[in-house]
Structure formats: structure tokens, C-alpha cells
Design a protein around this motif. Structure first.
Motif, mmCIF file in Angstrom:
data_model
loop_
_atom_site.group_PDB
_atom_site.id
_atom_site.type_symbol
_atom_site.label_atom_id
_atom_site.label_comp_id
_atom_site.label_asym_id
_atom_site.label_seq_id
_atom_site.Cartn_x
_atom_site.Cartn_y
_atom_site.Cartn_z
ATOM 1 N N ARG A 46 57.151 82.139 31.788
ATOM 2 C CA ARG A 46 57.991 81.632 32.874
ATOM 3 C C ARG A 46 59.088 80.668 32.451
ATOM 4 O O ARG A 46 60.111 80.567 33.106
ATOM 5 N N LEU A 47 58.866 79.901 31.368
ATOM 6 C CA LEU A 47 59.853 78.891 30.976
ATOM 7 C C LEU A 47 60.961 79.526 30.134
ATOM 8 O O LEU A 47 60.687 80.193 29.133
ATOM 9 N N GLU A 48 62.195 79.267 30.545
ATOM 10 C CA GLU A 48 63.343 79.928 29.907
ATOM 11 C C GLU A 48 63.536 79.532 28.449
ATOM 12 O O GLU A 48 64.301 80.157 27.725
ATOM 13 N N THR A 49 62.863 78.457 28.035
ATOM 14 C CA THR A 49 63.030 77.938 26.674
ATOM 15 C C THR A 49 62.175 78.671 25.640
ATOM 16 O O THR A 49 62.329 78.432 24.447
ATOM 17 N N SER A 50 61.266 79.523 26.073
ATOM 18 C CA SER A 50 60.283 80.057 25.110
ATOM 19 C C SER A 50 60.732 81.375 24.464
ATOM 20 O O SER A 50 61.547 82.120 25.013
ATOM 21 N N GLN A 51 60.162 81.652 23.302
ATOM 22 C CA GLN A 51 60.454 82.911 22.594
ATOM 23 C C GLN A 51 59.972 84.117 23.391
ATOM 24 O O GLN A 51 60.654 85.144 23.446
ATOM 25 N N VAL A 52 58.802 83.991 24.012
ATOM 26 C CA VAL A 52 58.279 85.120 24.801
ATOM 27 C C VAL A 52 59.225 85.416 25.973
ATOM 28 O O VAL A 52 59.525 86.584 26.262
ATOM 29 N N TYR A 53 59.731 84.366 26.596
ATOM 30 C CA TYR A 53 60.665 84.552 27.713
ATOM 31 C C TYR A 53 61.898 85.339 27.245
ATOM 32 O O TYR A 53 62.326 86.295 27.883
ATOM 33 N N ALA A 54 62.434 84.933 26.087
ATOM 34 C CA ALA A 54 63.638 85.600 25.558
ATOM 35 C C ALA A 54 63.348 87.065 25.231
ATOM 36 O O ALA A 54 64.157 87.947 25.543
ATOM 37 N N LEU A 55 62.186 87.310 24.639
ATOM 38 C CA LEU A 55 61.836 88.702 24.307
ATOM 39 C C LEU A 55 61.747 89.549 25.572
ATOM 40 O O LEU A 55 62.225 90.686 25.620
ATOM 41 N N ASN A 56 61.149 88.975 26.617
ATOM 42 C CA ASN A 56 60.999 89.711 27.880
ATOM 43 C C ASN A 56 62.355 89.959 28.544
ATOM 44 O O ASN A 56 62.607 91.040 29.082
ATOM 45 N N LEU B 149 54.080 74.146 22.248
ATOM 46 C CA LEU B 149 53.704 75.543 22.005
ATOM 47 C C LEU B 149 54.019 76.389 23.238
ATOM 48 O O LEU B 149 54.530 77.506 23.142
ATOM 49 N N GLU B 150 53.728 75.847 24.404
ATOM 50 C CA GLU B 150 53.997 76.589 25.632
ATOM 51 C C GLU B 150 55.507 76.727 25.869
ATOM 52 O O GLU B 150 56.007 77.816 26.119
ATOM 53 N N GLN B 151 56.219 75.600 25.740
ATOM 54 C CA GLN B 151 57.656 75.606 26.068
ATOM 55 C C GLN B 151 58.497 76.407 25.081
ATOM 56 O O GLN B 151 59.435 77.089 25.472
ATOM 57 N N ASP B 152 58.156 76.297 23.795
ATOM 58 C CA ASP B 152 59.011 76.929 22.790
ATOM 59 C C ASP B 152 58.570 78.338 22.437
ATOM 60 O O ASP B 152 59.352 79.113 21.899
ATOM 61 N N PHE B 153 57.318 78.665 22.694
ATOM 62 C CA PHE B 153 56.780 79.886 22.107
ATOM 63 C C PHE B 153 56.182 80.853 23.116
ATOM 64 O O PHE B 153 56.582 82.002 23.218
ATOM 65 N N LEU B 154 55.191 80.373 23.895
ATOM 66 C CA LEU B 154 54.311 81.307 24.593
ATOM 67 C C LEU B 154 54.649 81.633 26.041
ATOM 68 O O LEU B 154 54.254 82.676 26.548
ATOM 69 N N SER B 155 55.328 80.715 26.717
ATOM 70 C CA SER B 155 55.423 80.848 28.175
ATOM 71 C C SER B 155 56.199 82.088 28.626
ATOM 72 O O SER B 155 57.244 82.426 28.078
#
Ligand code: ADP
Ligand code: MG
Length: 349
Positions: A71-81, A63-69
Motif C-alpha cells: 500500500r505504501l508508495e515508497t516501497s519496492q513491492v509497490y513500484a513492482l506492482n 522494512l515495510e516502507q522501503d521494501f514490503l508494503s
């Protein structure tokens, strides 16, 4: 005749009670670190297969790696930011989450705001956890905070439905420089995922899992007694104020100024930011505990209620049919009526 029959009945009944109708209840206990916090599991299972405890950690990590983080480049939140400023497609789960967050922002008069990322980064809240030596730390200046605040504000998040030939996808638009931060709800959302995972495992009869300040209870204990979820005394965090007696599938989250903070020149600064000022929020609340069937709600509301204070916070909790327990700076305890029936105060605290 009678004297031989009754002892046999009692003997059979004892076996059934001890074995839980034929399958022995084993208890699995495990402590790990995931999502940057301590995860403590107590799980009652009918088989000795203990893979469930590692599946739980995997679910939180995913959940953290793929969705919420943030800081992690793998997450959806990271991509949105990363792509703020342009219109972006979001998955169904992200759309639901964003809509629910925006609703809480509205309901809390803006106290809850997932667009506080730029301010949270400026305060370096992530680096406070576990850092004792704060000699290196310098506070942000008033001017830096003013500038960061200009890149915040949930009102400027726009979600629109977009129709393709095959499906309807939501699209998100947020101004360039915006940074979403899901810290106020991440652990609670993880609890919702874990409740679903537990429900899929027929060998699990009961569980309690704590993830930092958020705890879930699931099913029941083999002896049928209620779960006990401890509430920290925010005025003396080494001690417990009392505990909640809970039955069934529930989530409890606590937000307080003692959870994560930094000390500079004898002053403490905590991690719950007032979106109106960009500084740690001040109200009459020292800590607030929210109980809900939804982990997301318990976590998000605990952050909002901390900032709103006892009066408005209680109104917000009741609006969402959640139970609330507030502890004020003077140690006064205020509870919703449902909370009063399940909270047991410790005699020594
Ligand atoms: P914890 O993460 O310790 O359980 P909370 O659930 O109360 O605590 O969430 C605090 C986190 O939420 C902060 O570390 C930050 O990432 C984020 N945050 C801080 N202030 C706000 C706010 N007003 N609205 C939404 N998120 C916030
Ligand atoms: Mg929270």
C-alpha cells in the motif's frame, strides 16, 4: 584461616553471578504497533541505554516502507506492482526473496503464492484487522473472484539475470495486473532483520520480540533458563495450549483461522486463501506453528502448511528442516519429533 577464605570466595562468586561478570543485566520491556501489528519486546542489556527498542521499531518500519508494503508508495513491492506488465530491475535482496518464495510455491504445489494480491484486495483482508462492525462489509461475488484469479499464478513470474557493464542485476517480468502481496512472510522477514540488528549490539545478551503471530528468541536469559514462547489454543484463543522451551536464536510463526477473519451472515471467512479457489482455504488444520532458524521460512511455511493440511504440511516442514506443531479442528496435536522435545503442554487450556 579456612573459615575466613571460603566466605570471601562465595561472596565474590555471588557478585559475579548477580552482575553477569561485572556488567549488570537490565531488562527493557516495550510494546508498540508497527507493520500493522503489536510488537512486544523484552531485551536484556548490559547498559541502561534503551535506544535499542526504538531502533527495533525503526527497522521494522523501514522494512515495510522501503521494501514490503503493497500500500505504501515508497516501497519496492509497490513500484513492482505499479509497473506490472513491463520488465523491471530488482535489487539483490528482492531477487533473493522472490526466488525463495517461488521455491516454496513449487514445494507446496502452489499452496503458497505471493501473486494472490488481486484476490486479497478483493476480500479486503487488510480492512478486517480490528474491525468489529462488519455491517458495511460485503463478500466478493464468485464472478469477481474468478476474474481476480486470472491475474494470479506464481508460474508467470519470471526472474532473469541481466548483465550491465558493471554488475549483474536481476529483472522481473510479471503480467499486467499482477499484484504481489508479502503478507504471508513480512513479519518473519522482519524477524530476520531484527536478529541481524541484535547481533550487531554487543550490549544485548538476550531478547525475545513478538510481531503478531511471529516471535524471535535471541541469545540467553541472565538466569540461563530457556525462553518460553506461548502457543495459543486455536479452539479458545484467549487461552494458551502450552509453550515452547527454546535456547538461542530461533523464530516461531503461527498461522491459524482465528487470527484474522470476518463474519458475514453467521459464517466466518479467514485470511489464508487457497490459490486454487480464491476462497479461504480448508484443511484439517486449525492452526500450525513452525520453528526455524529463519524467520522468513517460519512465516512462509506456516501459511503454506495451514493450507496443505497435517500430512503434506508436515512433509513440507521437514523438507525445510523446520519443526512443526499442528492443531486440528478437533483439537488433536501433531508434532514433528524435534518439536516434541521442546513443547510443554499446559495442564489447563
Ligand atoms: P499473519 O499475517 O496473520 O501472520 P500468515 O502469515 O498466515 O498470517 O499470512 C496470511 C497473509 O498472507 C494474508 O493476510 C495475505 O496477505 C497473505 N496470503 C493469504 N493467502 C496466501 C497464500 N495462499 N499464499 C501466500 N500469501 C497468502
Ligand atoms: Mg505466514
Amino acid at each position: 584461616m579456612k573459615s575466613r577464605f571460603y566466605p570471601k570466595c562465595i561472596y565474590l562468586l555471588t557478585i559475579l553471578l548477580l552482575t553477569g561478570c561485572g556488567s549488570q543485566a537490565h531488562v527493557l520491556r516495550k510494546t508498540d504497533v508497527a507493520m500493522g501489528t503489536l510488537v512486544q519486546q523484552t531485551i536484556y542489556v548490559s547498559t541502561e541505554d534503551n535506544k535499542i527498542t526504538s531502533d527495533i521499531i525503526d527497522e521494522i518500519t523501514k522494512l515495510e516502507q522501503d521494501f514490503l508494503s503493497r500500500r505504501l508508495e515508497t516501497s519496492q513491492v509497490y513500484a513492482l506492482n505499479q509497473n506490472s506488465g513491463s520488465i523491471q530491475e530488482v535489487t539483490g535482496e528482492m531477487e533473493t526473496l522472490l526466488r525463495e518464495c517461488l521455491e516454496i510455491s513449487e514445494a507446496s504445489d502452489g499452496a503458497f503464492d505471493i501473486t494472490l494480491g488481486p484476490v486479497i484486495q478483493l476480500w479486503k483482508i487488510d480492512e478486517w484487522a480490528g474491525v468489529n462492525d462488519t455491517a458495511e462489509y460485503s463478500l466478493p461475488t464468485a464472478e469477481e473472484i474468478r476474474q481476480a484469479l486470472q491475474l494470479t499464478g506464481y508460474e508467470r513470474l519470471e526472474l532473469k539475470a541481466s548483465q550491465t557493464e558493471t554488475q549483474t542485476m536481476a529483472k522481473l517480468q510479471m503480467p499486467e495486473g499482477y499484484v504481489l502481496d508479502m503478507g504471508a512472510l513480512g513479519k518473519g522477514l522482519a524477524l530476520d532483520h531484527l536478529l541481524e540488528l541484535l547481533a550487531q549490539r554487543s550490549q544485548v545478551s538476550g531478547a525475545t520480540i513478538s510481531l503478531g503471530g511471529s516471535v524471535l528468541t535471541y541469545g540467553s536469559k541472565p538466569d540461563g533458563t530457556p525462553w518460553r514462547v506461548g502457543i495459543v489454543n486455536p479452539l479458545d484463543p484467549q487461552k494458551q495450549l502450552g509453550y515452547l522451551k527454546l535456547t538461542g536464536n530461533l523464530c516461531v510463526s503461527t498461522s491459524g483461522d482465528y487470527e484474522r477473519f470476518v463474519e458475514v451472515d453467521g459464517r466466518t471467512y479467514h485470511h489464508i486463501i487457497d490459490p486454487a479457489t480464491g476462497y479461504p482455504g480448508e484443511s484439517d488444520v486449525k492452526s500450525v506453528t513452525i520453528l526455524s532458524e529463519s524467520g522468513f521460512l517460519s512465516d512462509a511455511l506456516s501459511t503454506a502448511c495451514y493450507l496443505l493440511g497435517t500430512e503434506k504440511g508436515m512433509e513440507l516442514a521437514l523438507e525445510y528442516e523446520a519443526e512443526a506443531l499442528f492443531v486440528t479442528h478437533t483439537g488433536e496435536i501433531l508434532m514433528s519429533s524435534g518439536m516434541e522435545t521442546i513443547f510443554k503442554q499446559n495442564e489447563t487450556r
